[in-house]
Write a protein that holds these residues in place. Structure first.
Motif, PDB file in Angstrom:
ATOM      1  N   THR A   1       0.816  -1.254  -0.164  1.00 14.65           N
ATOM      2  CA  THR A   1      -0.106   0.037  -0.072  1.00 14.65           C
ATOM      3  C   THR A   1       0.975   1.454   0.059  1.00 14.65           C
ATOM      4  OG1 THR A   1      -1.797  -1.040   1.086  1.00 14.65           O
ATOM      5  CG2 THR A   1      -1.866   1.353   1.290  1.00 14.65           C
TER       6      THR A   1
ATOM      7  N   LEU B   1       2.457   1.913  -3.352  1.00 14.88           N
ATOM      8  CA  LEU B   1       1.419   2.348  -4.407  1.00 14.88           C
ATOM      9  C   LEU B   1       0.894   3.649  -4.229  1.00 14.88           C
ATOM     10  CD1 LEU B   1      -0.985  -0.951  -4.655  1.00 14.88           C
ATOM     11  CD2 LEU B   1       0.976  -0.184  -6.220  1.00 14.88           C
TER      12      LEU B   1
ATOM     13  N   GLU C   1       1.570   6.806  -6.588  1.00 10.73           N
ATOM     14  CA  GLU C   1       0.350   7.934  -7.095  1.00 10.73           C
ATOM     15  C   GLU C   1       0.614   9.182  -6.820  1.00 10.73           C
ATOM     16  OE1 GLU C   1      -4.436   7.728  -7.291  1.00 10.73           O
ATOM     17  OE2 GLU C   1      -3.513   6.449  -6.053  1.00 10.73           O
TER      18      GLU C   1
ATOM     19  N   TRP D   1       2.166  -5.553  -8.510  1.00 12.71           N
ATOM     20  CA  TRP D   1       1.845  -5.306  -9.896  1.00 12.71           C
ATOM     21  C   TRP D   1       0.360  -4.906 -10.201  1.00 12.71           C
ATOM     22  CZ3 TRP D   1       4.774  -3.401 -13.036  1.00 12.71           C
ATOM     23  CH2 TRP D   1       6.170  -3.564 -13.123  1.00 12.71           C
ATOM     24  N   GLU D   2      -0.569  -5.685  -9.616  1.00  9.43           N
ATOM     25  CA  GLU D   2      -2.034  -5.317  -9.693  1.00  9.43           C
ATOM     26  C   GLU D   2      -2.528  -3.881  -9.392  1.00  9.43           C
ATOM     27  OE1 GLU D   2      -6.234  -6.784  -7.919  1.00  9.43           O
ATOM     28  OE2 GLU D   2      -4.603  -7.489  -7.435  1.00  9.43           O
ATOM     29  N   GLY D   3      -1.912  -3.598  -8.213  1.00  9.94           N
ATOM     30  CA  GLY D   3      -1.873  -2.044  -7.948  1.00  9.94           C
ATOM     31  C   GLY D   3      -1.522  -1.150  -8.826  1.00  9.94           C
TER      32      GLY D   3
ATOM     33  N   GLN E   1      -0.743  -1.508 -11.868  1.00 11.03           N
ATOM     34  CA  GLN E   1      -1.640  -1.441 -13.277  1.00 11.03           C
ATOM     35  C   GLN E   1      -2.906  -0.537 -13.225  1.00 11.03           C
ATOM     36  OE1 GLN E   1      -0.903  -5.104 -15.769  1.00 11.03           O
ATOM     37  NE2 GLN E   1      -0.828  -5.602 -13.700  1.00 11.03           N
ATOM     38  N   LYS E   2      -3.512  -0.484 -11.957  1.00  9.68           N
ATOM     39  CA  LYS E   2      -4.663   0.075 -11.769  1.00  9.68           C
ATOM     40  C   LYS E   2      -4.400   1.635 -11.829  1.00  9.68           C
ATOM     41  CE  LYS E   2      -8.716   0.326  -8.284  1.00  9.68           C
ATOM     42  NZ  LYS E   2      -8.918  -0.017  -7.141  1.00  9.68           N
ATOM     43  N   ILE E   3      -3.165   1.895 -10.993  1.00 13.77           N
ATOM     44  CA  ILE E   3      -3.085   3.370 -10.961  1.00 13.77           C
ATOM     45  C   ILE E   3      -2.839   4.048 -12.571  1.00 13.77           C
ATOM     46  CG2 ILE E   3      -1.121   5.111 -10.144  1.00 13.77           C
ATOM     47  CD1 ILE E   3      -0.922   3.248  -7.831  1.00 13.77           C
TER      48      ILE E   3
ATOM     49  N   ARG F   1      -3.551   2.871 -15.499  1.00 10.58           N
ATOM     50  CA  ARG F   1      -4.978   3.016 -16.330  1.00 10.58           C
ATOM     51  C   ARG F   1      -5.588   4.252 -15.906  1.00 10.58           C
ATOM     52  NH1 ARG F   1      -4.829  -2.967 -15.751  1.00 10.58           N
ATOM     53  NH2 ARG F   1      -6.296  -2.873 -13.775  1.00 10.58           N
ATOM     54  N   LYS F   2      -5.741   4.581 -14.197  1.00 13.57           N
ATOM     55  CA  LYS F   2      -6.521   5.739 -13.965  1.00 13.57           C
ATOM     56  C   LYS F   2      -5.819   7.109 -14.457  1.00 13.57           C
ATOM     57  CE  LYS F   2      -7.361   8.120  -9.454  1.00 13.57           C
ATOM     58  NZ  LYS F   2      -7.234   7.923  -8.102  1.00 13.57           N
TER      59      LYS F   2
ATOM     60  N   ASP G   1      -4.098   7.050 -17.582  1.00 17.15           N
ATOM     61  CA  ASP G   1      -3.544   7.068 -18.794  1.00 17.15           C
ATOM     62  C   ASP G   1      -2.243   7.032 -19.091  1.00 17.15           C
ATOM     63  OD1 ASP G   1      -4.059   6.816 -21.696  1.00 17.15           O
ATOM     64  OD2 ASP G   1      -4.065   8.976 -22.199  1.00 17.15           O
TER      65      ASP G   1
END
Length: 450
Positions: free
Chosen positions: A201, A204, A208, A241-243, A245-247, A249-250, A252
């Protein structure tokens, strides 16, 4: 076997400038002259045999002396020793290898561009990120996020994305478009009483926060290795890695995944993207693509990445980039045959089957008084050594590595870690031989410091 006279070493000191050494120290000490190789072994000019525990430079998947690759190179040299891929021309081996890579890719990809090294591939991919931003009219969206301790090469752009001080100092790097986020190595940077989930956490959040601080409209791409190899085999924490990729995509932001070390079976899957559930826009490949028998690398890109670049080349009139050796026919012929060998001999499966033994032996050695901990995946691992109280950082691992070389195993010290990445052809018995030698080396260092 022909033995090179010892005088060869002196001639080497006199004339050859080496990479990744203290040049003044090398002038005084020289180095080991490797004469030949066979399977997982290499031999020096005095006839001493070593297990090549790092597969050269993380790269010789099929081992040394593979006759099929020698024969393919010879046949291609006779047929077409060189041609280029400039100006609407090409040749069979590059066409076939591109088709094979598209079929093998872990996610749908559109095009393949060949270069000669991981550094070149990462450097060009960075240029293409900028080219694409211009094509889309995003003139300010040019920043690239790398990671502290990440490694992507040593050319100017790739070296800037790299997050290792030794590759920046006195080179005037990194470029000002490059920024770096935290290193996601829990064993090194986890805080006291911080769980792995909480560490993830925090990593990530750091990413961000960096994007927001820099301005999402200015950040074009994120670069990352699935496992950070040259940084010391640093493992991603659970959920990382899941986190990430989510960031991305958010906001661009493109995802460029560097599988120069991890690709073609190293983690027990054909690609580490499959191991960690990563869906890149761009995939960088090298090293095991040809088992480094020939210099070769590849950039795989999806349609989202490729189409704006193609449009911009049409507007300008040309994609103004190219290397003389891009898609070299001998290199791509060797790469094609090398990947066939990896598939036919199920070397990816071999890595998966031997993973438990490989990691268990490392974990057992981590209990040694000289050691601290171990980590790894597939046939990629590291043993962390306890720092010496009376020495500089990194000296403990270097001392153990030197002792290990005396025992007939070549590995690599990174920080206080000893890294292992043996050829994918290694057997269960040879893994035991390698780690038995490591245990003797640890014992020798412990005895010397007692």
């Amino acid at each position: 076997m022909t033995i090179i006279p010892n005088s060869m070493e002196g001639r080497d000191i006199a004339y050859q400038m080496h990479p990744n050494v203290n040049l003044r120290k090398y002038e005084k000490t020289g180095g080991v002259v490797i004469e030949s190789g066979d399977g997982i072994y290499v031999f020096d000019n005095n006839g001493k045999r070593y297990i090549e525990g790092l597969a050269g430079l993380w790269s010789v998947a099929v081992g040394f002396g593979e006759k099929r690759l020698v024969e393919v190179a010879r046949a291609q040299m006779e047929k077409l020793p060189y041609y280029h891929t400039f100006a609407y021309k090409t040749h069979g081996p590059s066409i076939e290898l591109a088709e094979m890579l598209i079929q093998m890719a872990p996610v749908p990809m559109s095009k393949v561009h060949f270069t000669s090294s991981g550094s070149e591939a990462n450097d060009l991919a960075c240029k293409m990120v900028w080219y694409r931003s211009n094509a889309l009219g995003n003139k300010d969206k040019k920043k690239v996020i790398g990671r502290i301790k990440g490694y992507h090469g040593v050319t100017i752009a790739a070296g800037s994305i790299t997050g290792l001080p030794r590759n920046h100092e006195s080179f005037d790097l990194p470029l000002d478009r490059m920024v770096h986020t935290s290193c996601p190595s829990y064993v090194h940077f986890g805080q006291e009483n911080e769980s792995e989930a909480d560490f993830t956490t925090r990593m990530l959040t750091d990413l961000e926060d960096l994007i927001i601080r820099e301005g999402p409209e200015t950040v074009a791409a994120f670069w990352g290795e699935p496992v950070m190899g040259a940084g010391g085999v640093l493992m991603p924490p659970e959920g990382y890695w899941e986190g990430v990729q989510k960031i991305l995509r958010k906001y661009d932001i493109l995802l460029v995944v560097d599988e120069v070390i991890c690709g073609f079976g190293r983690t027990g899957n054909m690609f580490a993207c499959q191991t960690y559930g990563i869906e890149p826009d761009v995939l960088i490949l090298s090293k095991q693509i040809s088992s480094s028998y020939m210099p070769l690398s590849a950039i795989l890109m999806n349609d989202r990445f490729y189409q704006p670049i193609a449009d911009e080349s049409d507007r300008i009139g040309v994609f103004g980039h190219g290397f003389t050796a891009s898609g070299h026919p001998v290199a791509t012929a060797v790469g094609l045959e090398n990947l066939k060998i990896i598939q036919e001999r199920d070397l990816v499966g071999n890595a998966a089957r031997l993973e438990e033994q490989f990691l268990s032996r490392l974990a057992e050695l981590a209990k040694h008084p000289v050691a601290h901990s171990s980590r790894g995946v597939g046939l990629l691992g590291a043993l962390e050594i306890k720092p010496f109280d009376d020495a500089k950082a990194g000296d403990a691992a270097l001392t153990v590595t030197a002792a290990l070389e005396k025992e007939g195993v070549i590995a690599r010290a990174v920080g206080e870690a000893i890294c292992f990445c043996p050829p994918l052809i290694i057997t269960s018995e040879q893994i035991d031989d390698m780690f038995d030698a490591l245990e003797r080396a640890l014992d020798a260092v412990a005895a010397a410091r007692a």
